[in-house]
Design an enzyme around this catalytic site. Structure first.
Site, mmCIF file in Angstrom:
data_model
loop_
_atom_site.group_PDB
_atom_site.id
_atom_site.type_symbol
_atom_site.label_atom_id
_atom_site.label_comp_id
_atom_site.label_asym_id
_atom_site.label_seq_id
_atom_site.Cartn_x
_atom_site.Cartn_y
_atom_site.Cartn_z
ATOM 1 N N ASP A 186 -2.839 -3.481 7.553
ATOM 2 C CA ASP A 186 -4.189 -3.584 7.017
ATOM 3 C C ASP A 186 -4.585 -2.263 6.365
ATOM 4 O O ASP A 186 -4.931 -1.337 7.061
ATOM 5 C CB ASP A 186 -5.181 -3.997 8.105
ATOM 6 N N GLU A 194 -0.494 9.486 12.562
ATOM 7 C CA GLU A 194 -0.282 8.037 12.530
ATOM 8 C C GLU A 194 0.626 7.631 11.380
ATOM 9 O O GLU A 194 1.432 6.714 11.494
ATOM 10 C CB GLU A 194 -1.644 7.350 12.391
#
Length: 579
Positions: free
Chosen positions: A315, A513
């Site tokens: 996403d 991340e």
């Protein structure tokens, strides 16, 4: 027979029948949520829905209705801020926790030949306790006043804004924990996920109520396989084999779709989450996006595609864009996740079917083993026939809206190799062609790792971002081709990645991340939130590569790099800094 019955039951969900995002109105479906999120009290929409209520849900909603009545349904931003302060508590529901099985010097470190990498691995091992959390007793006493779903065991969080357990993140975190001999912590994380499975009927995206209606890539079986390979704990398999079957049944019951290709009907999985309203944790962003659509368009259509893309873990990405011309151009208004048959989802599911079959065989349940083994074989066959592209020499997602393969580079194209969802004769015939495809794509030539796509859209799951789990998928997929060339290439890519992460860690003292493929060690950008550090799966992937290739990887290029492990700490670090 089962597949036929499932096909008969496939229908289009009518908008009026859509369930809410979750059954907790304050956090998922209320005027309170709408007013607070649209007032933009906090720059990140996730902030508010992670607050605990000071009173029960009915009292909170009644008090908010009184506020609306007093202000003629037009409260100021200050009114809303005051209400949130009075009725919500921003204190974390989690407390720090020190896992008993954490070791300062896990044995695997001895396998790492290069001293610079060995010290890097030790530093990553030291991060685990900083990411360890457990649910506070106060939350366990009043779970209905929080969006957090309580779980029995302590766990490792990804990091940053991600303060709960996440389904697919957990795979690489658990892999890293097992490598560092934190088997009890890994076991507890798996059992937490199984608790969620039994509570909701599936494993949600994460351990928050607002994730109730969506899952993430079904990696539970793969996690349990990792745990079993490490521990040989057959009683654990015996205890939870029914959980594996329950998850398989969930995906078959809710995500199956039949589609036509070349005058044949195939049945595979897609991501599809038809629930009403915006994602609570991205409420403002989703609502604003829906306002840009044609007035005749039901906003729940785009909300469903947003949630479906979130379920994929990607996403967002051009991978889910279908423009009017049928390509992957456009923006989030072109999201059409439900009409894409994803390679990786089906590869993961084929792997889960086979793992479950293998476990049933170990447990001496031949009929159950044959049942799941047959389905695994059928799934691999469908992936080969429906998603393999003979012209490109790789697997592609399939567009069921326009009935055509989506011939674009995405790291997910290699997932069948990663999950061993390829028959051996097919692999022997086409393995070299996959390597040709990768070289032709030029996706392997970036200094900061393999980018997730080659489209620079501004979305975070596109170029130039290199995502740790996808780099893991690519490297393992290439390794699984099984040739001398592929093994050499896998090691080279692993070395590029570990060096890049080490470079970033040396400079920033953090793991991120996602990373920038164009700039080794620099964090990636794009998306709905700022850069997040920690970071669970990033640590896990580096540990995976150092565990697998640590005997040959080097942190520096030099004529005497082969002797690097014989240098003193000071000499090794000097070399690393000079490079």
């Amino acid at each position: 027979m089962r597949l036929f019955l499932l096909l008969v039951g496939l229908t289009t969900v009518i908008a009026d029948d859509l369930p809410p995002t979750c059954i907790r109105p304050v956090y998922c479906n209320s005027t309170l949520l709408h007013y607070v999120q649209m007032a933009r009290l906090y720059p990140d929409s996730k902030t508010f829905v992670d607050f605990q209520m000071r009173k029960d849900e009915n009292a909170t909603l009644s008090a908010f209705q009184e506020l609306l009545d007093r202000t003629n349904h037009n409260p100021t931003k200050e009114d809303l801020q005051e209400f949130v302060v009075d009725f919500f508590d921003e204190t974390s529901e989690l407390e720090e926790w020190k896992p008993d099985d954490h070791k300062e010097n896990p044995p695997f470190l001895a396998k790492i030949r290069d001293q610079g990498f060995r010290e890097f691995a030790k530093a990553l091992n030291d991060i685990w306790p900083t990411l360890a959390r457990r649910v506070k007793p106060s939350v366990l006493e009043k779970p209905e006043q929080s969006s957090l779903v309580p779980m029995t065991h302590g766990f490792i969080v990804p990091g940053g804004r991600f303060k709960e357990i996440y389904y697919w993140d957990a795979y690489w975190i658990i892999e890293g924990l097992l490598i560092t001999d934190m088997t009890e912590t890994a076991k507890g994380m798996i059992e937490n996920l199984i608790e969620l499975l039994y509570k909701f009927g599936h494993i949600p995206n994460g351990s928050r109520w607002y994730y109730q209606e969506r899952s993430q890539p079904p990696l539970l079986a793969a996690m349990i396989k990792l745990y079993y390979e490490k521990t040989k704990d057959i009683e654990f398999i015996r205890k939870y084999i029914s959980a594996l079957e329950k998850e398989l049944e969930y995906w078959l019951d809710t995500h199956l779709i039949a589609f036509n290709k070349d005058d044949r009907v195939y049945t595979l999985l897609r991501y599809y989450i038809p629930s009403a309203g915006p994602r609570p944790e991205s409420y403002y962003e989703d609502y604003e996006l829906a306002q840009k659509l044609d007035k005749n368009t039901d906003p729940n259509d785009i909300y469903a595609d947003l949630k479906s893309a979130a379920e994929s873990g990607w996403d967002f990405s051009t991978r889910w864009f279908i423009s009017e011309s049928g390509d992957n151009s456009g923006n989030l208004t072109n999201l059409n996740t439900k009409n894409v048959i994803p390679v990786d989802l089906n590869a993961i599911f084929a792997g889960a079917l086979q793992i479950t079959a293998n476990f049933q065989a170990i447990l001496k349940n031949p009929r159950r083993a044959a049942h799941w083994g047959y389905m695994a074989e059928q799934w691999r066959s469908s992936i080969e026939q429906a998603l393999w592209d003979e012209e490109d020499g790789v697997w592609h997602d399939y567009d069921i809206l326009n009935n055509k393969p989506r011939r674009y580079f995405y790291t997910s194209n290699l997932a069948p190799l990663w999950m061993n969802a390829v028959e051996k004769p097919f692999l022997a015939k086409h393995g070299a062609r996959v390597l040709e495809y990768l070289h032709e794509s030029q996706a392997l030539e970036y200094p900061g790792g393999v980018p997730v796509s080659l489209v620079n859209s501004g979305e975070q799951w596109d170029f130039p971002n290199a995502w740790p789990p996808e780099v893991s998928i690519v490297v393992t997929a290439i390794q699984n081709i099984g040739s001398e060339e592929s093994s050499k290439l896998a090691k080279e890519l692993a070395q590029v990645w570990v060096r890049a992460c080490k470079s970033g860690f040396t400079e920033k003292k953090q793991m991120f991340e996602k990373y920038d493929a164009l700039n080794a060690g620099k964090y990636g950008g794009g998306g709905e939130y700022t850069v997040q550090d920690g970071f669970g799966w990033s640590n896990g992937v580096v540990l995976e590569f150092l565990d697998r290739y640590g005997a040959v990887l080097t942190s520096v290029d030099s004529v005497d790099a082969s002797a690097n492990n014989g240098q003193s700490n000071e000499e090794s670090e000097t070399d690393s800094k000079e490079k």
